[in-house]
Design an enzyme around this catalytic site. Structure first.
Site, PDB file in Angstrom:
ATOM      1  N   ASP A   1       2.157   5.438  -4.203  1.00  0.00           N
ATOM      2  CA  ASP A   1       2.676   5.150  -2.872  1.00  0.00           C
ATOM      3  C   ASP A   1       4.004   4.415  -2.973  1.00  0.00           C
ATOM      4  O   ASP A   1       4.329   3.820  -4.005  1.00  0.00           O
ATOM      5  CB  ASP A   1       1.674   4.309  -2.079  1.00  0.00           C
ATOM      6  CG  ASP A   1       1.844   4.468  -0.570  1.00  0.00           C
ATOM      7  OD1 ASP A   1       2.697   5.282  -0.148  1.00  0.00           O
ATOM      8  OD2 ASP A   1       1.131   3.790   0.179  1.00  0.00           O
ATOM      9  N   GLY A   2       4.762   4.477  -1.883  1.00  0.00           N
ATOM     10  CA  GLY A   2       6.044   3.796  -1.819  1.00  0.00           C
ATOM     11  C   GLY A   2       6.197   3.063  -0.503  1.00  0.00           C
ATOM     12  O   GLY A   2       5.510   3.356   0.477  1.00  0.00           O
TER      13      GLY A   2
ATOM     14  N   GLU B   1       8.461   6.848  -2.771  1.00  0.00           N
ATOM     15  CA  GLU B   1       7.296   7.727  -2.924  1.00  0.00           C
ATOM     16  C   GLU B   1       7.454   8.632  -4.144  1.00  0.00           C
ATOM     17  O   GLU B   1       6.518   8.806  -4.934  1.00  0.00           O
ATOM     18  CB  GLU B   1       7.112   8.572  -1.664  1.00  0.00           C
ATOM     19  CG  GLU B   1       6.822   7.795  -0.389  1.00  0.00           C
ATOM     20  CD  GLU B   1       5.345   7.487  -0.205  1.00  0.00           C
ATOM     21  OE1 GLU B   1       4.556   7.799  -1.112  1.00  0.00           O
ATOM     22  OE2 GLU B   1       4.987   6.940   0.855  1.00  0.00           O
TER      23      GLU B   1
ATOM     24  N   ASP C   1      -0.072   9.823   0.170  1.00  0.00           N
ATOM     25  CA  ASP C   1      -0.041   9.933   1.629  1.00  0.00           C
ATOM     26  C   ASP C   1       1.288  10.490   2.136  1.00  0.00           C
ATOM     27  O   ASP C   1       1.519  10.544   3.345  1.00  0.00           O
ATOM     28  CB  ASP C   1      -0.352   8.586   2.291  1.00  0.00           C
ATOM     29  CG  ASP C   1       0.668   7.501   1.961  1.00  0.00           C
ATOM     30  OD1 ASP C   1       1.740   7.821   1.411  1.00  0.00           O
ATOM     31  OD2 ASP C   1       0.386   6.320   2.256  1.00  0.00           O
TER      32      ASP C   1
ATOM     33  N   HIS D   1      -3.150   4.050   5.426  1.00  0.00           N
ATOM     34  CA  HIS D   1      -3.520   2.932   6.303  1.00  0.00           C
ATOM     35  C   HIS D   1      -4.796   3.189   7.103  1.00  0.00           C
ATOM     36  O   HIS D   1      -4.906   2.789   8.262  1.00  0.00           O
ATOM     37  CB  HIS D   1      -2.369   2.605   7.261  1.00  0.00           C
ATOM     38  CG  HIS D   1      -1.037   2.484   6.582  1.00  0.00           C
ATOM     39  ND1 HIS D   1      -0.745   1.476   5.685  1.00  0.00           N
ATOM     40  CD2 HIS D   1       0.069   3.272   6.641  1.00  0.00           C
ATOM     41  CE1 HIS D   1       0.496   1.630   5.241  1.00  0.00           C
ATOM     42  NE2 HIS D   1       1.006   2.713   5.797  1.00  0.00           N
TER      43      HIS D   1
ATOM     44  N   ASP E   1      -0.553   1.012  -1.879  1.00  0.00           N
ATOM     45  CA  ASP E   1       0.332   0.624  -0.781  1.00  0.00           C
ATOM     46  C   ASP E   1       0.613  -0.878  -0.790  1.00  0.00           C
ATOM     47  O   ASP E   1       1.767  -1.307  -0.623  1.00  0.00           O
ATOM     48  CB  ASP E   1      -0.298   1.030   0.553  1.00  0.00           C
ATOM     49  CG  ASP E   1       0.507   0.545   1.747  1.00  0.00           C
ATOM     50  OD1 ASP E   1       1.564   1.136   2.030  1.00  0.00           O
ATOM     51  OD2 ASP E   1       0.090  -0.435   2.392  1.00  0.00           O
TER      52      ASP E   1
END
Length: 237
Positions: free
Chosen positions: A7-8, A42, A65, A119, A129
């Site tokens: 994730d980024g 990302e 995501d 989320h 995240d």
């Protein structure tokens, strides 16, 4: 197979940014920059995950995501390469340097991507995240960047073994909290694991103390047979 989330995060997008990949609390990495976009973060998270596992032959299951990253890797990249890294409208592909580096890392690797909604409480995604965001926050504050331990396992079987050990430790934690004296007294009260004179339905649960290396070998042999470690052990009865 190794399962990891990537994730980024970019505060302001663009702005202070961080990337992270995460397998478990003992195996993760993160980094970032004072200024970058979310898509750059990302892409870098996935790139660094492939770099960290380049020495392994295991299939990599990437939870992500970002539909941009997944589509770039699985749908668009081959066409961009044929067109000299240009889009259908002839314009240059954005983030081409990162995409070219990622393309090189993908060569010869076994992998699959899975999109997960961000989320919403997905454990691995949330862990990645939070670490990516922590890096972005660190750059915004000028604080030390939490980079993580990096890759710490030899192979996928070691990851599985560590997960099993973690589950066992969680189950045993209430007993351990009662202190060594209580554990000794319990062992003394039940000196024999079971008696062969007892009926079968009165036998106790058999518990084995295994080292991490022994557990890893057990997982490897169970995987080779296509069964769970419990089923593999039961086959000896």
């Amino acid at each position: 197979m190794i399962t990891a989330a990537a994730d980024g995060s970019a505060l302001g997008n663009p702005g202070p940014a961080g990337w992270a990949w995460y397998v478990d609390d003992h195996c993760w990495a993160a980094g970032g920059w004072p200024h970058a976009t979310n898509n750059q973060a990302e892409l870098t998270a996935v790139l660094e995950l492939f770099r960290a596992t380049a020495h392994l032959d295991d299939e990599l299951h990437v939870l992500c995501d970002s539909q941009y990253v997944i589509n770039a890797v699985t749908k668009w990249m081959s066409g961009w390469k044929r067109k000299g890294w240009r889009k259908a409208d002839g314009k240059p592909v954005m983030n081409v340097e990162l995409l070219q580096l990622l393309d090189a890392e993908l060569a010869g690797r076994r992998y699959r991507f899975e999109w997960v909604r961000g989320h919403v409480g997905h454990d691995l995604n949330e862990a990645a995240d939070s670490r990516a965001r922590a890096v972005a926050e660190a750059y915004r504050r000028g604080a030390a960047v939490p980079s993580g331990p990096g890759w710490t396992y030899e192979a996928a079987s070691a990851v599985e073994a560590a997960a099993i050990v973690g589950d066992l430790e969680a189950e045993l934690e209430p007993e351990l909290d009662s202190g060594p004296e209580a554990a000794f007294e319990a062992a003394s009260d039940d000196a024999a694991l079971f008696s062969l004179d007892e009926p079968v339905d009165a036998w106790h649960t058999l518990t084995l103390d295994l080292s991490t290396e022994e557990l890893e070998r057990l997982v490897q042999r169970a995987r080779a047979e296509g069964v769970s470690p419990e089923e593999f052990l039961r086959g000896f009865i």
